[in-house]
Design a protein around this motif. Sequence first.
Motif, PDB file in Angstrom:
ATOM      1  N   ASN A 135       1.038  -0.951  -0.134  1.00 23.31           N
ATOM      2  CA  ASN A 135       0.290   0.029  -0.220  1.00 23.31           C
ATOM      3  C   ASN A 135       0.796   1.107  -0.383  1.00 23.31           C
ATOM      4  O   ASN A 135       1.339   1.761   1.103  1.00 23.31           O
ATOM      5  N   ARG A 136       1.151   1.758  -0.970  1.00 25.16           N
ATOM      6  CA  ARG A 136       2.453   2.680  -0.979  1.00 25.16           C
ATOM      7  C   ARG A 136       1.693   4.139  -1.072  1.00 25.16           C
ATOM      8  O   ARG A 136       1.733   5.284  -0.928  1.00 25.16           O
ATOM      9  N   GLU A 137      -0.428   4.410  -0.776  1.00 26.46           N
ATOM     10  CA  GLU A 137      -0.516   5.442  -0.014  1.00 26.46           C
ATOM     11  C   GLU A 137      -0.135   5.722   0.703  1.00 26.46           C
ATOM     12  O   GLU A 137      -0.248   6.713   1.564  1.00 26.46           O
ATOM     13  N   VAL A 138       0.565   5.047   1.826  1.00 28.20           N
ATOM     14  CA  VAL A 138       0.776   4.824   3.331  1.00 28.20           C
ATOM     15  C   VAL A 138       1.927   5.698   2.985  1.00 28.20           C
ATOM     16  O   VAL A 138       2.266   6.830   3.833  1.00 28.20           O
ATOM     17  N   LEU A 139       2.269   6.410   2.736  1.00 29.77           N
ATOM     18  CA  LEU A 139       4.040   7.143   2.285  1.00 29.77           C
ATOM     19  C   LEU A 139       3.511   8.226   2.027  1.00 29.77           C
ATOM     20  O   LEU A 139       4.638   9.031   1.849  1.00 29.77           O
ATOM     21  N   ARG A 140       2.680   8.814   1.232  1.00 30.46           N
ATOM     22  CA  ARG A 140       2.707  10.213   0.571  1.00 30.46           C
ATOM     23  C   ARG A 140       1.441  10.997   0.852  1.00 30.46           C
ATOM     24  O   ARG A 140       1.314  10.692   2.310  1.00 30.46           O
ATOM     25  N   PRO A 141       2.045  12.143   0.730  1.00 31.31           N
ATOM     26  CA  PRO A 141       2.852  13.120   1.948  1.00 31.31           C
ATOM     27  C   PRO A 141       1.016  13.649   2.582  1.00 31.31           C
ATOM     28  O   PRO A 141       0.919  14.193   3.941  1.00 31.31           O
ATOM     29  N   ALA A 154       3.928  -0.257   4.109  1.00 28.84           N
ATOM     30  CA  ALA A 154       3.643   0.016   2.147  1.00 28.84           C
ATOM     31  C   ALA A 154       4.011  -0.776   1.633  1.00 28.84           C
ATOM     32  O   ALA A 154       3.545  -1.270   0.945  1.00 28.84           O
ATOM     33  N   PHE A 155       5.135  -1.504   2.253  1.00 29.11           N
ATOM     34  CA  PHE A 155       5.998  -2.340   1.656  1.00 29.11           C
ATOM     35  C   PHE A 155       5.742  -3.832   1.964  1.00 29.11           C
ATOM     36  O   PHE A 155       5.266  -4.175   3.180  1.00 29.11           O
ATOM     37  N   ARG A 156       6.285  -4.913   1.326  1.00 26.48           N
ATOM     38  CA  ARG A 156       5.474  -6.188   1.594  1.00 26.48           C
ATOM     39  C   ARG A 156       6.556  -7.083   2.653  1.00 26.48           C
ATOM     40  O   ARG A 156       7.976  -6.332   2.572  1.00 26.48           O
ATOM     41  N   PRO A 157       6.477  -7.701   3.607  1.00 23.72           N
ATOM     42  CA  PRO A 157       7.603  -7.886   4.220  1.00 23.72           C
ATOM     43  C   PRO A 157       9.259  -8.470   4.125  1.00 23.72           C
ATOM     44  O   PRO A 157       9.145  -9.514   2.325  1.00 23.72           O
ATOM     45  N   GLY A 158       9.618  -8.151   4.196  1.00 21.63           N
ATOM     46  CA  GLY A 158      11.569  -8.654   3.571  1.00 21.63           C
ATOM     47  C   GLY A 158      11.768  -8.218   1.878  1.00 21.63           C
ATOM     48  O   GLY A 158      13.220  -7.893   1.426  1.00 21.63           O
ATOM     49  N   THR A 159      11.345  -6.807   1.714  1.00 20.25           N
ATOM     50  CA  THR A 159      11.531  -6.468   0.508  1.00 20.25           C
ATOM     51  C   THR A 159      12.836  -4.981   0.374  1.00 20.25           C
ATOM     52  O   THR A 159      13.156  -4.123   0.213  1.00 20.25           O
ATOM     53  N   LEU A 160      12.819  -4.691   1.913  1.00 16.20           N
ATOM     54  CA  LEU A 160      13.864  -3.192   2.238  1.00 16.20           C
ATOM     55  C   LEU A 160      14.874  -3.814   2.470  1.00 16.20           C
ATOM     56  O   LEU A 160      14.741  -4.578   3.642  1.00 16.20           O
ATOM     57  N   GLU A 189      17.433   3.695   7.074  1.00 20.38           N
ATOM     58  CA  GLU A 189      17.896   4.424   7.971  1.00 20.38           C
ATOM     59  C   GLU A 189      18.882   5.752   7.474  1.00 20.38           C
ATOM     60  O   GLU A 189      18.822   6.492   7.275  1.00 20.38           O
ATOM     61  N   TYR A 190      19.152   5.520   6.012  1.00 21.63           N
ATOM     62  CA  TYR A 190      19.502   6.578   4.737  1.00 21.63           C
ATOM     63  C   TYR A 190      18.804   7.311   4.606  1.00 21.63           C
ATOM     64  O   TYR A 190      19.544   7.861   4.568  1.00 21.63           O
ATOM     65  N   CYS A 191      18.037   6.853   4.363  1.00 15.28           N
ATOM     66  CA  CYS A 191      16.533   7.654   3.783  1.00 15.28           C
ATOM     67  C   CYS A 191      16.515   8.468   5.026  1.00 15.28           C
ATOM     68  O   CYS A 191      16.457   9.761   5.063  1.00 15.28           O
ATOM     69  N   ALA A 192      16.442   8.104   6.383  1.00 15.63           N
ATOM     70  CA  ALA A 192      16.190   9.138   7.456  1.00 15.63           C
ATOM     71  C   ALA A 192      17.452  10.201   7.800  1.00 15.63           C
ATOM     72  O   ALA A 192      17.717  11.461   8.010  1.00 15.63           O
ATOM     73  N   ALA A 193      19.364   9.386   7.477  1.00 18.92           N
ATOM     74  CA  ALA A 193      19.827  10.208   7.243  1.00 18.92           C
ATOM     75  C   ALA A 193      19.952  11.613   6.652  1.00 18.92           C
ATOM     76  O   ALA A 193      20.214  12.827   7.108  1.00 18.92           O
ATOM     77  N   ASP A 240       9.066  10.200   0.523  1.00 16.59           N
ATOM     78  CA  ASP A 240       8.749  10.878  -0.355  1.00 16.59           C
ATOM     79  C   ASP A 240       9.897  10.165  -0.987  1.00 16.59           C
ATOM     80  O   ASP A 240       9.985   9.338  -2.066  1.00 16.59           O
ATOM     81  N   LEU A 241      11.519  10.044  -0.264  1.00 15.28           N
ATOM     82  CA  LEU A 241      12.332   9.417  -0.899  1.00 15.28           C
ATOM     83  C   LEU A 241      12.508   7.950  -0.558  1.00 15.28           C
ATOM     84  O   LEU A 241      12.302   7.160  -2.052  1.00 15.28           O
ATOM     85  N   LEU A 242      11.322   7.818   0.141  1.00 14.60           N
ATOM     86  CA  LEU A 242      11.125   6.025   0.503  1.00 14.60           C
ATOM     87  C   LEU A 242      10.042   5.242  -0.255  1.00 14.60           C
ATOM     88  O   LEU A 242      10.321   4.399  -1.461  1.00 14.60           O
ATOM     89  N   ARG A 243       9.324   6.521  -0.598  1.00 13.73           N
ATOM     90  CA  ARG A 243       8.146   5.968  -1.657  1.00 13.73           C
ATOM     91  C   ARG A 243       8.424   5.674  -3.302  1.00 13.73           C
ATOM     92  O   ARG A 243       8.614   5.009  -4.012  1.00 13.73           O
TER      93      ARG A 243
END
Length: 397
Positions: free
Chosen positions: A21-27, A228-234, A240-244, A258-261
């Motif tokens: 569910n990518r909507e979860v990552l929308r602003p 948002a993501f299927r388990p194990g797809t990240l 951590e990189y996005c956060a940094a 946004d970066l993650l999406r």
Amino acid sequence: MLPDDIVLEELMRLSKSVFVNREVLRPDYVPEKLPHREEQIRRLTQILAPLVRGERPSNVFIYGLTGTGKTAVTRYVLMKIKEYVEGRGPGFIYVYVNCRHDDTTYRVLARIADALGERVPFTGLSTAEVFSRVKAAIERFGGVVVVVLDEIDFLVKKHGDELLYRLTRINGELRRGKVTLIGITNDVSFVERLDARVMSSLGEVELVFPPYTAEQLTDILKERAEKAFRPGTLAPGVIEYCAAVAAKEHGDARRALDLLRVAGEIAEREGAEKVTVDHVKRARQEIELDTVSEVIKTLPYHGKLVLAALLVLGGKAQSTGDLYIAYRQICRALGTEPVTQRRVSDLVGELDMLGIVTARVISKGRYGKTRVIALTVSPETVKKVLSVEEGLREVLA
DNA sequence: CGTCCACAGGAATGACGGGCGG
DNA sequence: CCGCCCGTCATTCCTGTGGACG
């Protein structure tokens, strides 16, 4: 193709998708959990609690940099109170206005009118007329109207605080119904430019949203990524990189999401099994390209030429005068009549506001006062976008 | 310590296209 | 259809100013 095949193919495709569910990552998604904003939620709820009794809460002024959860918390709390009040007492109406988008007195009023069920034409009416229609609509409704003015600094920068002044005084003019204002800004210096009377009224209560730290951003991303993501797809380290990256840009959660999406979308487009740090890096570039082309698209023609001039100067100009000279040369090359330096000064200000350039006023003492102008995005990106423009490709080469 | 540069940035104005009420 | 009002881009004229230089 048989309908069955379409269904099967689609299911196959979706089952391979990294997203659930990518909507979860929308602003504009308002999450059920807002990590590290518990204090602000509590405060805002306390402030707005009178709504439950159909009474008018104090006006609220909210500060915090972009992506610190101001909008999400405000919408969340108002939504929850609305749900709670439903069928339990006198209702209230809440209007959300983004002043970056609706940046004129007229459009803001039209938004409010719209929420009250009063149809107002796009344009054509005087603002005074719209204002009195809004007033009439509020009196007809008779309850509390909560007006959220997000990114209120945009409105004030362009059109002054007249509307704000009138809105803060409106309760005295209304025979029925009340208005509560919630002003949101990410520009702290903006407060100083505001009329003291407006400020004392608008800032009856103030609320501050501090930036998120990298760790807090990690929490937020984990929370959302789970949905948002299927388990194990990240791949490890992606969050951590996005956060940094976002933490470096003043703890902006929106940027992080946004970066993650977008990283996920890139991975999906390639049919990759996992989202990797490399996808995030490319997402950065893609986002920059998108925002830059979006900004440039809305620019007046000479705004584009000014940007081109800055590019010719290697992305930075020591003074407005230098930039103006380069700009005139471009005009000459294109056979276009240049605009005045005064106008270019405004265009630079516009570019600054849009965030693709920084323009700092500095004083060089005996040698005058000017602005140092520098591109904040990569020159290649700007070049790529500007090259589409008639004749500019050659000039930039 | 005053001067004076190179602009910043406010105010007034106007041309222009779009859209509405009457 | 007219008259009015809007937003946008642009001009002209203007007053204001931080600080290196003399």
